[in-house]
Design a protein around this motif. Sequence first.
Motif, PDB file in Angstrom:
ATOM      1  N   TRP A   1       0.776  -1.456   0.144  1.00 25.72           N
ATOM      2  CA  TRP A   1       0.115  -0.051  -0.138  1.00 25.72           C
ATOM      3  C   TRP A   1       0.748   1.258   0.051  1.00 25.72           C
ATOM      4  O   TRP A   1       0.221   2.289   0.022  1.00 25.72           O
ATOM      5  CB  TRP A   1      -1.181  -0.055   1.202  1.00 25.72           C
ATOM      6  CG  TRP A   1      -1.991  -0.940   1.105  1.00 25.72           C
ATOM      7  CD1 TRP A   1      -3.046  -0.957   0.489  1.00 25.72           C
ATOM      8  CD2 TRP A   1      -1.976  -2.231   1.654  1.00 25.72           C
ATOM      9  NE1 TRP A   1      -3.869  -2.207   0.481  1.00 25.72           N
ATOM     10  CE2 TRP A   1      -3.236  -3.085   1.282  1.00 25.72           C
ATOM     11  CE3 TRP A   1      -1.135  -2.969   2.500  1.00 25.72           C
ATOM     12  CZ2 TRP A   1      -3.432  -4.420   1.630  1.00 25.72           C
ATOM     13  CZ3 TRP A   1      -1.380  -4.359   2.945  1.00 25.72           C
ATOM     14  CH2 TRP A   1      -2.646  -5.020   2.601  1.00 25.72           C
ATOM     15  N   ASN A   2       2.114   1.046  -0.029  1.00 26.76           N
ATOM     16  CA  ASN A   2       3.098   2.164   0.121  1.00 26.76           C
ATOM     17  C   ASN A   2       3.521   2.389  -1.641  1.00 26.76           C
ATOM     18  O   ASN A   2       3.534   1.557  -2.307  1.00 26.76           O
ATOM     19  CB  ASN A   2       4.399   1.809   0.615  1.00 26.76           C
ATOM     20  CG  ASN A   2       5.473   3.079   0.513  1.00 26.76           C
ATOM     21  OD1 ASN A   2       6.155   2.954  -0.305  1.00 26.76           O
ATOM     22  ND2 ASN A   2       5.710   3.780   1.702  1.00 26.76           N
ATOM     23  N   ILE A   3       3.486   4.011  -1.750  1.00 22.35           N
ATOM     24  CA  ILE A   3       3.380   4.271  -3.288  1.00 22.35           C
ATOM     25  C   ILE A   3       4.909   3.672  -3.766  1.00 22.35           C
ATOM     26  O   ILE A   3       4.852   3.042  -4.789  1.00 22.35           O
ATOM     27  CB  ILE A   3       3.266   5.673  -3.468  1.00 22.35           C
ATOM     28  CG1 ILE A   3       1.998   6.080  -3.014  1.00 22.35           C
ATOM     29  CG2 ILE A   3       3.507   6.114  -4.927  1.00 22.35           C
ATOM     30  CD1 ILE A   3       1.903   7.772  -2.879  1.00 22.35           C
ATOM     31  N   GLU A   4       5.668   4.024  -3.132  1.00 21.23           N
ATOM     32  CA  GLU A   4       7.097   3.696  -3.775  1.00 21.23           C
ATOM     33  C   GLU A   4       7.439   2.136  -3.801  1.00 21.23           C
ATOM     34  O   GLU A   4       7.903   1.816  -4.667  1.00 21.23           O
ATOM     35  CB  GLU A   4       8.291   4.335  -2.704  1.00 21.23           C
ATOM     36  CG  GLU A   4       9.802   3.956  -3.014  1.00 21.23           C
ATOM     37  CD  GLU A   4      10.798   4.532  -2.512  1.00 21.23           C
ATOM     38  OE1 GLU A   4      12.001   4.160  -2.560  1.00 21.23           O
ATOM     39  OE2 GLU A   4      10.271   5.277  -1.394  1.00 21.23           O
ATOM     40  N   ASP A   5       6.930   1.521  -2.581  1.00 26.32           N
ATOM     41  CA  ASP A   5       6.981  -0.091  -2.916  1.00 26.32           C
ATOM     42  C   ASP A   5       6.369  -0.632  -3.794  1.00 26.32           C
ATOM     43  O   ASP A   5       6.849  -1.607  -4.615  1.00 26.32           O
ATOM     44  CB  ASP A   5       6.779  -0.726  -1.533  1.00 26.32           C
ATOM     45  CG  ASP A   5       7.647  -0.228  -0.426  1.00 26.32           C
ATOM     46  OD1 ASP A   5       8.842   0.130  -0.673  1.00 26.32           O
ATOM     47  OD2 ASP A   5       7.115  -0.320   0.940  1.00 26.32           O
ATOM     48  N   ALA A   6       4.945   0.136  -3.992  1.00 22.54           N
ATOM     49  CA  ALA A   6       4.186  -0.396  -5.093  1.00 22.54           C
ATOM     50  C   ALA A   6       4.453  -0.297  -6.519  1.00 22.54           C
ATOM     51  O   ALA A   6       4.634  -1.058  -7.254  1.00 22.54           O
ATOM     52  CB  ALA A   6       2.708  -0.057  -4.789  1.00 22.54           C
ATOM     53  N   PHE A   7       4.927   0.987  -6.763  1.00 26.05           N
ATOM     54  CA  PHE A   7       5.589   1.309  -7.917  1.00 26.05           C
ATOM     55  C   PHE A   7       6.801   0.612  -8.238  1.00 26.05           C
ATOM     56  O   PHE A   7       6.937   0.080  -9.526  1.00 26.05           O
ATOM     57  CB  PHE A   7       5.853   2.768  -8.118  1.00 26.05           C
ATOM     58  CG  PHE A   7       4.635   3.841  -8.102  1.00 26.05           C
ATOM     59  CD1 PHE A   7       3.461   3.414  -7.937  1.00 26.05           C
ATOM     60  CD2 PHE A   7       4.569   4.833  -9.099  1.00 26.05           C
ATOM     61  CE1 PHE A   7       2.303   4.313  -7.984  1.00 26.05           C
ATOM     62  CE2 PHE A   7       3.722   5.656  -9.270  1.00 26.05           C
ATOM     63  CZ  PHE A   7       2.290   5.436  -8.795  1.00 26.05           C
ATOM     64  N   THR A   8       7.625   0.351  -7.448  1.00 32.79           N
ATOM     65  CA  THR A   8       8.926  -0.327  -7.749  1.00 32.79           C
ATOM     66  C   THR A   8       8.633  -2.034  -7.978  1.00 32.79           C
ATOM     67  O   THR A   8       9.158  -2.409  -9.267  1.00 32.79           O
ATOM     68  CB  THR A   8       9.555  -0.417  -6.201  1.00 32.79           C
ATOM     69  OG1 THR A   8      10.090   0.938  -6.160  1.00 32.79           O
ATOM     70  CG2 THR A   8      11.014  -1.138  -6.696  1.00 32.79           C
ATOM     71  N   ALA A   9       7.510  -2.582  -7.291  1.00 34.25           N
ATOM     72  CA  ALA A   9       7.072  -3.840  -7.598  1.00 34.25           C
ATOM     73  C   ALA A   9       6.738  -4.027  -8.954  1.00 34.25           C
ATOM     74  O   ALA A   9       7.031  -5.027  -9.838  1.00 34.25           O
ATOM     75  CB  ALA A   9       6.080  -4.438  -6.699  1.00 34.25           C
ATOM     76  N   ALA A  10       5.807  -3.138  -9.521  1.00 35.16           N
ATOM     77  CA  ALA A  10       5.277  -3.117 -10.937  1.00 35.16           C
ATOM     78  C   ALA A  10       6.381  -2.812 -11.825  1.00 35.16           C
ATOM     79  O   ALA A  10       6.355  -3.491 -12.862  1.00 35.16           O
ATOM     80  CB  ALA A  10       4.528  -1.922 -10.916  1.00 35.16           C
ATOM     81  N   ALA A  11       7.148  -2.123 -11.476  1.00 39.89           N
ATOM     82  CA  ALA A  11       8.614  -1.747 -12.560  1.00 39.89           C
ATOM     83  C   ALA A  11       9.230  -2.982 -12.560  1.00 39.89           C
ATOM     84  O   ALA A  11       9.696  -3.367 -13.671  1.00 39.89           O
ATOM     85  CB  ALA A  11       9.389  -0.638 -11.830  1.00 39.89           C
ATOM     86  N   ILE A  12       9.699  -3.930 -11.629  1.00 40.89           N
ATOM     87  CA  ILE A  12      10.212  -5.182 -11.508  1.00 40.89           C
ATOM     88  C   ILE A  12       9.323  -5.817 -12.485  1.00 40.89           C
ATOM     89  O   ILE A  12      10.127  -6.568 -13.265  1.00 40.89           O
ATOM     90  CB  ILE A  12      10.377  -5.512 -10.146  1.00 40.89           C
ATOM     91  CG1 ILE A  12      11.138  -4.832  -9.311  1.00 40.89           C
ATOM     92  CG2 ILE A  12      11.183  -7.064 -10.273  1.00 40.89           C
ATOM     93  CD1 ILE A  12      11.316  -5.240  -7.640  1.00 40.89           C
ATOM     94  N   LYS A  13       8.232  -6.169 -12.282  1.00 38.67           N
ATOM     95  CA  LYS A  13       7.633  -7.256 -13.022  1.00 38.67           C
ATOM     96  C   LYS A  13       7.569  -6.493 -14.738  1.00 38.67           C
ATOM     97  O   LYS A  13       7.534  -7.489 -15.674  1.00 38.67           O
ATOM     98  CB  LYS A  13       6.070  -7.246 -12.771  1.00 38.67           C
ATOM     99  CG  LYS A  13       5.138  -8.143 -13.415  1.00 38.67           C
ATOM    100  CD  LYS A  13       3.918  -8.356 -12.370  1.00 38.67           C
ATOM    101  CE  LYS A  13       3.096  -9.514 -13.114  1.00 38.67           C
ATOM    102  NZ  LYS A  13       1.768  -9.727 -12.601  1.00 38.67           N
ATOM    103  N   LEU A  14       7.341  -5.426 -14.953  1.00 40.97           N
ATOM    104  CA  LEU A  14       7.488  -4.823 -16.240  1.00 40.97           C
ATOM    105  C   LEU A  14       8.554  -5.029 -17.002  1.00 40.97           C
ATOM    106  O   LEU A  14       8.644  -5.303 -18.000  1.00 40.97           O
ATOM    107  CB  LEU A  14       7.122  -3.506 -16.296  1.00 40.97           C
ATOM    108  CG  LEU A  14       5.400  -3.270 -15.892  1.00 40.97           C
ATOM    109  CD1 LEU A  14       5.343  -1.708 -15.953  1.00 40.97           C
ATOM    110  CD2 LEU A  14       4.606  -3.837 -17.041  1.00 40.97           C
ATOM    111  N   ALA A  15       9.625  -4.652 -16.154  1.00 39.37           N
ATOM    112  CA  ALA A  15      11.030  -4.893 -16.650  1.00 39.37           C
ATOM    113  C   ALA A  15      11.280  -6.339 -17.152  1.00 39.37           C
ATOM    114  O   ALA A  15      12.075  -6.777 -18.053  1.00 39.37           O
ATOM    115  CB  ALA A  15      12.457  -4.334 -15.656  1.00 39.37           C
ATOM    116  N   LYS A  16      10.902  -7.424 -16.193  1.00 40.37           N
ATOM    117  CA  LYS A  16      11.123  -8.912 -16.561  1.00 40.37           C
ATOM    118  C   LYS A  16      10.277  -9.259 -17.586  1.00 40.37           C
ATOM    119  O   LYS A  16      10.603  -9.921 -18.189  1.00 40.37           O
ATOM    120  CB  LYS A  16      10.595  -9.565 -15.253  1.00 40.37           C
ATOM    121  CG  LYS A  16      10.660 -10.820 -15.326  1.00 40.37           C
ATOM    122  CD  LYS A  16      10.033 -11.588 -14.000  1.00 40.37           C
ATOM    123  CE  LYS A  16      10.366 -13.049 -14.177  1.00 40.37           C
ATOM    124  NZ  LYS A  16       9.482 -13.852 -12.955  1.00 40.37           N
ATOM    125  N   GLY A  17       9.093  -8.539 -17.865  1.00 41.61           N
ATOM    126  CA  GLY A  17       8.259  -8.754 -19.033  1.00 41.61           C
ATOM    127  C   GLY A  17       8.871  -8.425 -20.241  1.00 41.61           C
ATOM    128  O   GLY A  17       8.356  -8.817 -21.428  1.00 41.61           O
TER     129      GLY A  17
END
Length: 433
Positions: free
Chosen positions: A370-386
């Motif tokens: 629910w933390n903005i920085e953590d959530a955005f980072t998790a999404a970025a990891i998944k997108l970079a992996k994709g």
Amino acid sequence: MMKAGIICLVLFVFAVFWAPSAFGVTNVQQEIDIRNKQIEEIQKQIDQYQKEIDANSSMARTLSSEIGKLNAQIGKIQLEIKSLGIAIEQTGMEIQNTSGQIQELESQLNLHKAAMGCYLASLNELDSRSLTEILFKHQRLSEYFNQIKELEDTQNNLQLAIVEIKGIRSDLEDKKLTLENKENELQDLKRFQVSAKSSLEQNKTVKNKILVDTKGKEVKFQELVTKAQKDIEAIKGQIGYLLQQGITVEDAIKYGELAAMRLGIRPAFLIALLDVESGLGKNVGTGNWMDDMYNCYLKLGKESRAAQEKDAFFAIVNKLGIDPNSVKVSREPNYGCGGAMGPAQFIPTTWLAYEAQVANLTGHTLPNPWNIEDAFTAAAIKLAKGGAADKTRTGEIRAAKAYISGSSTCSSKICNYYSNIILNKAAIIESNL
């Protein structure tokens, strides 16, 4: 007994030789095929618009190239909206077609049951007769046992047929549910396409205003480009769903750029995807883990999945010291289950899979979905992996498809429309960052 035997025979013949009408099914399938061809033709026009957009993007930034690119984007989105409308109509036909097939099978199943009941009644009647009655009815005892054998064989055959039909009926009901889910998803995507078109038209108005303000002089336009800063208001118009979650446009830009920089992906692409995800989650932040996640999976007969997501959810909130009933998750949608957490809309089990990487990049000992920085980072990891780290249209399309479906090669209409919407939105955000 003879009259009953005739009735049983008639029911049996109907049950065995029942043939569902193929006329209606054929007509519906023809209509579906026609719409498939329409979608294919529209896609060719969309591809042509994309070539125009790419051509304008590769040119030096001038007034004419900016307006040309924007016009092509608007035309492209208008066609995508039209394509979505046809796809939704097509899906409705498929649902109607499947419902008709289910009704046909139910009728066939009822005939089999009626025939079986008739023969069972005959068996019971024979069983209730005394030996004296049997001897008077049949000249030889062997005739009686032959009749019993025939009835038992028929009963066994009917039982097998019912089992088979139940299996087919179950498959068709699953198919109908899948199609209904697809229609719901398409409706969501159509809503975002309309929203994107509106945003593009607003940007076109702004660009036309620039043309008026500069009186068509390239020198004045280049001065504006040189002095250009982040257009907060323009970006705000593109991230309405994130704003509804209480995220400010400044934070969306700040943490979007930070997370994207850490993973080597485009900030505009990350922000656009997260806004679309929040939009698909028009239910974001309005559900709770018990009703919208755990009980939902139980209702669908997915006890194992219910337990997995519940355990993962409690592992997350317990580490964070949060009351599980105080945090909100996505509400149960018309299809599937809720339970997605925060801006990135990760379900509990998925979040745990990315938790360690998020902690490593942000330095946060206890990452919080629910933390903005953590959530955005998790999404970025998944997108970079994709594949988004390529920073190419192809790579970002693959990443978007992987984000929604788990497969970067997904070719369904949902995956295609989803990735196109994100890239359209990212293009507008990019021009204002």
